[in-house]
Design a protein around this motif. Sequence first.
Motif, PDB file in Angstrom:
ATOM      1  N   VAL A 187      59.545  94.137 106.040  1.00 15.76           N
ATOM      2  CA  VAL A 187      60.479  94.862 105.182  1.00 15.76           C
ATOM      3  C   VAL A 187      61.463  95.647 106.048  1.00 15.76           C
ATOM      4  O   VAL A 187      61.062  96.441 106.895  1.00 15.76           O
ATOM      5  N   ILE A 188      62.754  95.416 105.817  1.00 14.06           N
ATOM      6  CA  ILE A 188      63.775  96.116 106.618  1.00 14.06           C
ATOM      7  C   ILE A 188      64.652  97.031 105.770  1.00 14.06           C
ATOM      8  O   ILE A 188      65.450  97.813 106.313  1.00 14.06           O
ATOM      9  N   GLY A 189      64.551  96.942 104.449  1.00 13.55           N
ATOM     10  CA  GLY A 189      65.392  97.800 103.638  1.00 13.55           C
ATOM     11  C   GLY A 189      65.219  97.580 102.150  1.00 13.55           C
ATOM     12  O   GLY A 189      64.335  96.835 101.706  1.00 13.55           O
ATOM     13  N   ASN A 190      66.097  98.238 101.379  1.00 12.58           N
ATOM     14  CA  ASN A 190      66.086  98.150  99.929  1.00 12.58           C
ATOM     15  C   ASN A 190      67.469  97.750  99.429  1.00 12.58           C
ATOM     16  O   ASN A 190      68.474  97.929 100.133  1.00 12.58           O
ATOM     17  N   ILE A 191      67.510  97.235  98.216  1.00  9.30           N
ATOM     18  CA  ILE A 191      68.789  96.878  97.617  1.00  9.30           C
ATOM     19  C   ILE A 191      69.437  98.133  97.020  1.00  9.30           C
ATOM     20  O   ILE A 191      68.792  98.899  96.296  1.00  9.30           O
ATOM     21  N   GLU A 192      70.693  98.299  97.329  1.00 11.73           N
ATOM     22  CA  GLU A 192      71.428  99.479  96.899  1.00 11.73           C
ATOM     23  C   GLU A 192      71.423  99.616  95.373  1.00 11.73           C
ATOM     24  O   GLU A 192      71.720  98.669  94.636  1.00 11.73           O
ATOM     25  N   GLY A 193      71.055 100.822  94.920  1.00 12.30           N
ATOM     26  CA  GLY A 193      71.087 101.122  93.494  1.00 12.30           C
ATOM     27  C   GLY A 193      69.960 100.519  92.686  1.00 12.30           C
ATOM     28  O   GLY A 193      69.981 100.593  91.443  1.00 12.30           O
ATOM     29  N   GLU A 194      68.980  99.917  93.332  1.00 13.55           N
ATOM     30  CA  GLU A 194      67.865  99.297  92.603  1.00 13.55           C
ATOM     31  C   GLU A 194      66.534  99.905  93.022  1.00 13.55           C
ATOM     32  O   GLU A 194      66.372 100.356  94.163  1.00 13.55           O
TER      33      GLU A 194
END
Length: 521
Positions: free
Chosen positions: A80-87
């Motif tokens: 895991v390297i990140g998250n989706i913006e606004g979700e």
Amino acid sequence: MASKQLRTYTREEVAKHNKEDDLWIIIDAKVYDLTRFVGMHPGGIAALTDEETAGQDATDQFFALHRFEVLMKPQYQRLVIGNIEGEEAALHPPSIGDISKVPYAEPTWLTEGYHSPYYTENHRELQRAVRKFTDEYLIPDAQAREEDGKRPDQKVFDKMAELELHAMRLGPGKHLQGRTLMGGIVKPEEFDYFHELVAMQEMVRCGARGYGDGLLGGKVIGLPPVLNFGSEELKARVVPDVLAAKKFICLAISEAHAGSDVMGLQTTAVKSEDGQEWIINGSKKWITNGTFADYFTVGCKTEDGFTVILVERGPGVETRQIKTSYSTTAGTAFITFDNVRAPVGNTLGEEGGGIFVMLSNFNHERWVMCCASARAQRGIVFLSNAFRWTSQRKAFGKPLNSLATVRAKLAAMIQRAESVQNWLENITYQMCNMSYKQQASKLAGQIALLKSYSTSCAQETARDAVQLFGGRGITKTGMGRLIEHYHRTIPFDALLGGAEDVLSDLGVRQALRSMPHDARL
């Protein structure tokens, strides 16, 4: 070590990373960098480089092939390297002690908004405590031992002894006096059969049938004859160590020539010349926990009928592992007794009165198996598998549960699970309001019928679940592993404690005994 800082990405940014040497995907609003993993993917490279997967939201594709627990493994968490913006993530793994929100995954009394006349707040307190214990201690050990076949970890036995779970699994009685049950949640004098049912059904959630028997199932059926028919001296010497899990006991009744036919036992016991000892010869087969037992509650043919004798492991006692279709963690044994000597003081009940001792033990044994069967078929089908699977699995372009034939199977599963649990609770209520003698008189037939019905329902449910899972339902790993395990091991419930046909006949014969002589059409 500090936790990894995660960045925020747009879906457009992720979509640019769609090649084998630079491959990202999205699962439930989290961004995974699979570049270094792609060559190690068990399903091959093509599954990840497909244009509908590489750089795209692969949530549906992932859950069509993998269980949620895969994402929780450390080696995949590192991707895991990140998250989706606004979700925000919409899917969350269950926490320790959680009550499932999946329809029918829990019995009605644990389902929000429903009520039951049987359970008090004290039963609910016990349920929460045993569920937490099961999630923390039993489930991890169960899955490991089911695979390697070793006896359950002694640390688990010791923790159960600390909480007095070994004692609680024997039901209400004098053996609970002076004990602190589950950290003091239940007072010994208030402990009833619904407390035992709660504890049993929570522990069954470990989802490993062989481990469930290895978790001292032999004690549950082997120690009651000592408690109910042993001398005070014998009980004082044996019971404390068994309930502390320092010593182990099993019930040794079944033989190669005598399963449900208890009257066919061939193991013999004769008195020594001085009359002070029994000399035992014969063999026993399919004995749960026999490989590691220190004590054996043995049914023997004697001069004046049948007698039950407590035998200690020693000279002349030999145990060998029997490999069956569930794990060797159960310690299923073939036992031989060659001129084994046991003090006459180890006799349980009257000499020649062994049939009464053995039959009186069957009611509780079979009731315990009904508790386990009811929870297992509910948990495997709904909580762990079928309801969720038919919602997330797509076939012919739509979810499985959009097909009427699939919904019909789910309906039948629900009907079976609910009817078994409700009949079980009714019988349990009767047990709470009857003496031991009344139970033997009035409930032997009902419990026999319930066990036969419960395990036949379970076998139908197992078959239907395999149909819903297809090839996954006969595969020992992956999405259908619990279904495969359940389908493979459900015959144990149908046979142990009495075969279905034999118990159904027993139930009817018991009913016919109460048939009024003046009853006419």
